[in-house]
Design a protein around this motif. Structure first.
Motif, PDB file in Angstrom:
ATOM      1  N   UNK A 128       0.842  -1.187   0.003  1.00  0.00           N
ATOM      2  CA  UNK A 128       0.014   0.089   0.043  1.00  0.00           C
ATOM      3  C   UNK A 128       0.914   1.204   0.044  1.00  0.00           C
ATOM      4  N   UNK A 129       0.647   2.165  -0.771  1.00  0.00           N
ATOM      5  CA  UNK A 129       1.323   3.685  -0.698  1.00  0.00           C
ATOM      6  C   UNK A 129       1.842   4.282   0.630  1.00  0.00           C
ATOM      7  N   UNK A 130       0.915   4.540   1.271  1.00  0.00           N
ATOM      8  CA  UNK A 130       1.188   4.831   2.748  1.00  0.00           C
ATOM      9  C   UNK A 130       0.071   4.612   3.491  1.00  0.00           C
ATOM     10  N   UNK A 131       0.060   4.571   4.687  1.00  0.00           N
ATOM     11  CA  UNK A 131      -1.119   4.326   5.712  1.00  0.00           C
ATOM     12  C   UNK A 131      -2.241   5.136   5.591  1.00  0.00           C
ATOM     13  N   UNK A 132      -2.270   6.374   5.373  1.00  0.00           N
ATOM     14  CA  UNK A 132      -3.335   7.160   5.411  1.00  0.00           C
ATOM     15  C   UNK A 132      -3.485   8.335   4.263  1.00  0.00           C
ATOM     16  N   UNK A 133      -4.709   8.904   4.083  1.00  0.00           N
ATOM     17  CA  UNK A 133      -4.768   9.838   3.175  1.00  0.00           C
ATOM     18  C   UNK A 133      -4.097  11.125   3.440  1.00  0.00           C
TER      19      UNK A 133
END
Length: 407
Positions: A128-133
């Motif tokens: 996943x790109x990063x954990x959060x928006x």
């Protein structure tokens, strides 16, 4: 943007941007690449893709970084890479790479991506790109205003002849409007899989099967159908003792009116990855597991469609399987053109936003619309949203139980 206290892979805090490298065009020379993290995905996917493009005269791998000095040295020796580092900042200063590929756990992606962008390198980061928006927006804020550097996410299922052909058919509406879709990532992970301490935890894995497994098929569905409009979801822990979910289902409406069901599971012994899209004149279906070729796609036309049209739809051309190599090939072309690559910026953010909305809907029992999760929304900064029963105990917002003392 807040700066974390310590920079993963370095011995010192990362408190200021690194000096940008001297300007040098990417035409007429190889792109200098560095690999961050030397685990299985780096060995099995990133390095082979970089090596193939090196044979074609496009790239050269100049360095690798890992906190394990032995592991990074073995990786470099096996791959013929000249420089091994345990300090990311030092590598960026000394080697000035044009491209950094990030193969580390999701919790490290934001800080490592920002460091590379500040050093003037383009980034290709594993999902996943990063954990959060909030993390994604912080990364995007560090990108170059024009001509890069940009940060792109590894969504290799978008790339290859099959997805390219079907995307064209859907864009041109030759099969009519898309109406009904199904997106399925039903895999199987046993108890031993979740015995690894960092798995099934929000802080270290970023999410459950919606985030860590189904993100590829959801991203491909969005790439084929375009922007989503709203989502209604459920999630559960039916088998595994984890913080995250082990299964989720969702109903999604797209801006073009199409309606889809999405199922993400790690409870399914008969493993499959599947996308099916019913259009006015044909059904297109992809059935595979971890990657697809032309043979994994099937187009079934309505009975009244002329045979010559059906034949054109079913002609996928030369077979180019989905792969890291095909995405990297396109990324390198974007770098040389100074253009934002696919799977970056808003295009790369779309699947993370859908997953964030899926969790919000499932955990709060509401319909979530695209664009509504932003600063101030608890799901903007944590995919569990601080919801009791889903968030770790330390992350649950506690009510104020203090009593007012009368005067």
């Amino acid at each position: 943007m807040s700066t974390p206290a310590a920079h993963p892979g370095t011995s010192q805090p990362h408190s200021a941007p690194l000096a940008a490298p001297l300007s040098s065009p990417l035409t007429g020379r190889r792109i200098r690449a560095a690999v961050i993290g030397t685990g299985a995905i780096a060995r099995g996917s990133h390095l082979p893709a970089l090596a193939q493009l090196a044979e074609e005269g496009e790239t050269e791998v100049v360095a690798a970084v890992d906190i394990d000095a032995v592991a990074v040295q073995e990786f470099c020796t096996a791959g013929g890479i000249p420089h091994a580092y345990t300090d990311l900042d030092r590598m960026l200063r000394e080697q000035r790479p044009d491209l950094v590929t990030i193969c580390t756990p999701p919790t490290l992606h934001r800080e490592q991506t920002v460091a590379a962008l500040r050093a003037g390198a383009w980034v290709w980061c594993e999902k996943p790109p990063v954990p959060t928006l909030a993390d994604f927006d912080a990364v995007e804020a560090e990108e170059g205003a024009e001509a890069g550097p940009y940060a792109s996410i590894v969504f290799q299922h978008r790339f290859g002849s099959g997805s390219r052909h079907v995307r064209g058919l859907l864009t041109e509406r030759t099969m009519g409007r898309p109406l009904v879709a199904h997106c399925q990532t039903t895999w199987y992970r046993d108890t031993a899989y979740y015995a690894v301490p960092w798995r099934g935890r929000w802080q270290t894995e970023g999410g459950g099967p919606a985030m860590g497994h189904g993100i590829h098929q959801m991203d491909l569905l969005l790439d084929l159908l375009g922007p989503w409009a709203e989502v209604r979801a459920m999630a559960g822990r039916l088998v595994h003792d984890v913080e995250t979910e082990d299964v989720s289902t969702a109903l999604v409406r797209f801006e073009n009116g199409a309606m889809a069901t999405i199922v993400n599971s790690v409870l399914s012994p008969d493993e499959v990855s599947r996308i099916r899209i019913d259009c006015e004149r044909a059904t297109v279906e992809l059935t595979h597991l971890y990657g697809h070729s032309n043979a994994n796609w099937r187009i079934t036309a309505a009975a009244d469609v002329p045979a010559d049209e059906v034949a054109a739809w079913q002609d996928f051309g030369a077979d180019v399987p989905s792969s890291h190599l095909e995405q990297l090939r396109e990324l390198v072309a974007s770098m040389r053109a100074g253009e934002r690559p696919r799977s970056s910026g808003e295009d790369g953010r779309s699947s993370l936003e859908l997953i964030s909305a899926l969790y919000k809907s499932a955990f709060t029992d509401v319909t979530v619309r695209r664009g509504e999760i932003g600063p101030g929304d608890p799901f903007y900064t944590a995919l569990h949203g601080g919801v009791p029963g889903w968030a770790p105990a330390t992350a649950v917002a506690q009510p104020d139980t203090s009593e007012e003392v009368p005067a």
